[in-house]
Write a protein that holds these residues in place. Sequence first.
Motif, PDB file in Angstrom:
ATOM      1  N   TRP A 131       0.835  -1.196   0.000  1.00  0.00           N
ATOM      2  CA  TRP A 131       0.000   0.000   0.000  1.00  0.00           C
ATOM      3  C   TRP A 131       0.876   1.254   0.000  1.00  0.00           C
ATOM      4  N   GLN A 132       1.928   1.234   0.824  1.00  0.00           N
ATOM      5  CA  GLN A 132       2.815   2.400   0.868  1.00  0.00           C
ATOM      6  C   GLN A 132       3.542   2.579  -0.461  1.00  0.00           C
ATOM      7  N   ALA A 133       3.964   1.485  -1.086  1.00  0.00           N
ATOM      8  CA  ALA A 133       4.608   1.584  -2.403  1.00  0.00           C
ATOM      9  C   ALA A 133       3.632   2.147  -3.438  1.00  0.00           C
ATOM     10  N   TYR A 134       2.371   1.762  -3.347  1.00  0.00           N
ATOM     11  CA  TYR A 134       1.327   2.272  -4.239  1.00  0.00           C
ATOM     12  C   TYR A 134       1.132   3.771  -4.030  1.00  0.00           C
ATOM     13  N   LEU A 170       2.622 -11.960  -0.514  1.00  0.00           N
ATOM     14  CA  LEU A 170       1.587 -11.128  -1.114  1.00  0.00           C
ATOM     15  C   LEU A 170       2.304 -10.220  -2.109  1.00  0.00           C
ATOM     16  N   VAL A 171       2.007 -10.404  -3.389  1.00  0.00           N
ATOM     17  CA  VAL A 171       2.729  -9.669  -4.434  1.00  0.00           C
ATOM     18  C   VAL A 171       1.871  -8.602  -5.101  1.00  0.00           C
ATOM     19  N   GLY A 172       0.586  -8.552  -4.765  1.00  0.00           N
ATOM     20  CA  GLY A 172      -0.280  -7.548  -5.351  1.00  0.00           C
ATOM     21  C   GLY A 172      -1.616  -7.515  -4.650  1.00  0.00           C
ATOM     22  N   PHE A 173      -2.357  -6.452  -4.926  1.00  0.00           N
ATOM     23  CA  PHE A 173      -3.693  -6.328  -4.362  1.00  0.00           C
ATOM     24  C   PHE A 173      -4.563  -5.519  -5.304  1.00  0.00           C
ATOM     25  N   ALA A 174      -5.858  -5.684  -5.133  1.00  0.00           N
ATOM     26  CA  ALA A 174      -6.849  -4.859  -5.810  1.00  0.00           C
ATOM     27  C   ALA A 174      -7.938  -4.549  -4.795  1.00  0.00           C
ATOM     28  N   LEU A 194      -5.263  -0.854  -7.719  1.00  0.00           N
ATOM     29  CA  LEU A 194      -4.637  -2.110  -8.125  1.00  0.00           C
ATOM     30  C   LEU A 194      -3.141  -1.869  -8.147  1.00  0.00           C
ATOM     31  N   PHE A 195      -2.402  -2.737  -7.483  1.00  0.00           N
ATOM     32  CA  PHE A 195      -0.945  -2.587  -7.423  1.00  0.00           C
ATOM     33  C   PHE A 195      -0.304  -3.963  -7.408  1.00  0.00           C
ATOM     34  N   VAL A 196       0.782  -4.096  -8.170  1.00  0.00           N
ATOM     35  CA  VAL A 196       1.579  -5.318  -8.193  1.00  0.00           C
ATOM     36  C   VAL A 196       3.020  -4.924  -7.893  1.00  0.00           C
ATOM     37  N   ARG A 197       3.644  -5.661  -7.015  1.00  0.00           N
ATOM     38  CA  ARG A 197       5.038  -5.426  -6.660  1.00  0.00           C
ATOM     39  C   ARG A 197       5.890  -5.409  -7.932  1.00  0.00           C
ATOM     40  N   ARG A 250      -3.517  -9.219 -14.353  1.00  0.00           N
ATOM     41  CA  ARG A 250      -4.590  -9.873 -15.126  1.00  0.00           C
ATOM     42  C   ARG A 250      -5.382 -10.821 -14.235  1.00  0.00           C
ATOM     43  N   ALA A 251      -4.677 -11.619 -13.422  1.00  0.00           N
ATOM     44  CA  ALA A 251      -5.356 -12.571 -12.536  1.00  0.00           C
ATOM     45  C   ALA A 251      -6.226 -11.845 -11.513  1.00  0.00           C
ATOM     46  N   LEU A 252      -5.751 -10.714 -11.001  1.00  0.00           N
ATOM     47  CA  LEU A 252      -6.569  -9.941 -10.059  1.00  0.00           C
ATOM     48  C   LEU A 252      -7.858  -9.462 -10.728  1.00  0.00           C
TER      49      LEU A 252
END
Length: 168
Positions: free
Chosen positions: A39-42, A80-84, A104-107, A117-119
């Motif tokens: 989240w902070q990286a996003y 955990l490599v990504g979130f939406a 939406l963010f992916v490491r 895409r999977a998210l």
Amino acid sequence: MEGRPLNPEPPAGPRGARDRPARIVPLQPAHEGQWRALWQAYLDFYEAALAPEVTDGLWAALVSGDAVRRGFGATIGDALVGFALVVVHPATWSLAPTAYLEDLFVRPDARKQGVGRALIEAIVAEGRAQGWTSLYWHTKAGNRAARALYDRFTSADDFVRYRLTLGG
């Protein structure tokens, strides 16, 4: 959404973690530390700063079973490599709810591996299962990587977004 996986477990095999597809799951309390780092990286990517209580309140809603704010996590192994994050809300042009894919963010080291895409595919499947009328999102015009992904799902429409800050 509860605790069930939203896509099948990646097959076991000799492939390295970098080559394994992401598993999409509802965000859970055990993801908190990794999610906060993502989240902070996003936020850094968008040059945004939020008060800690905003992030705390968001996290609490995401893991509480809140029907409005939904959190999807992408995991590879234990990472955990990504979130939406999706906001489900009433629509004015339909009796069914609609959903806004707000974040939406992916490491960076997990990009170009199908995680984003999977998210989105998991969100689309969840939306169909829940009877949402639509899913919408936006991104910066110059975010070419995101737009290349999003263009695989639908084309951008011709609407222009206006934003008026009201406080709060």
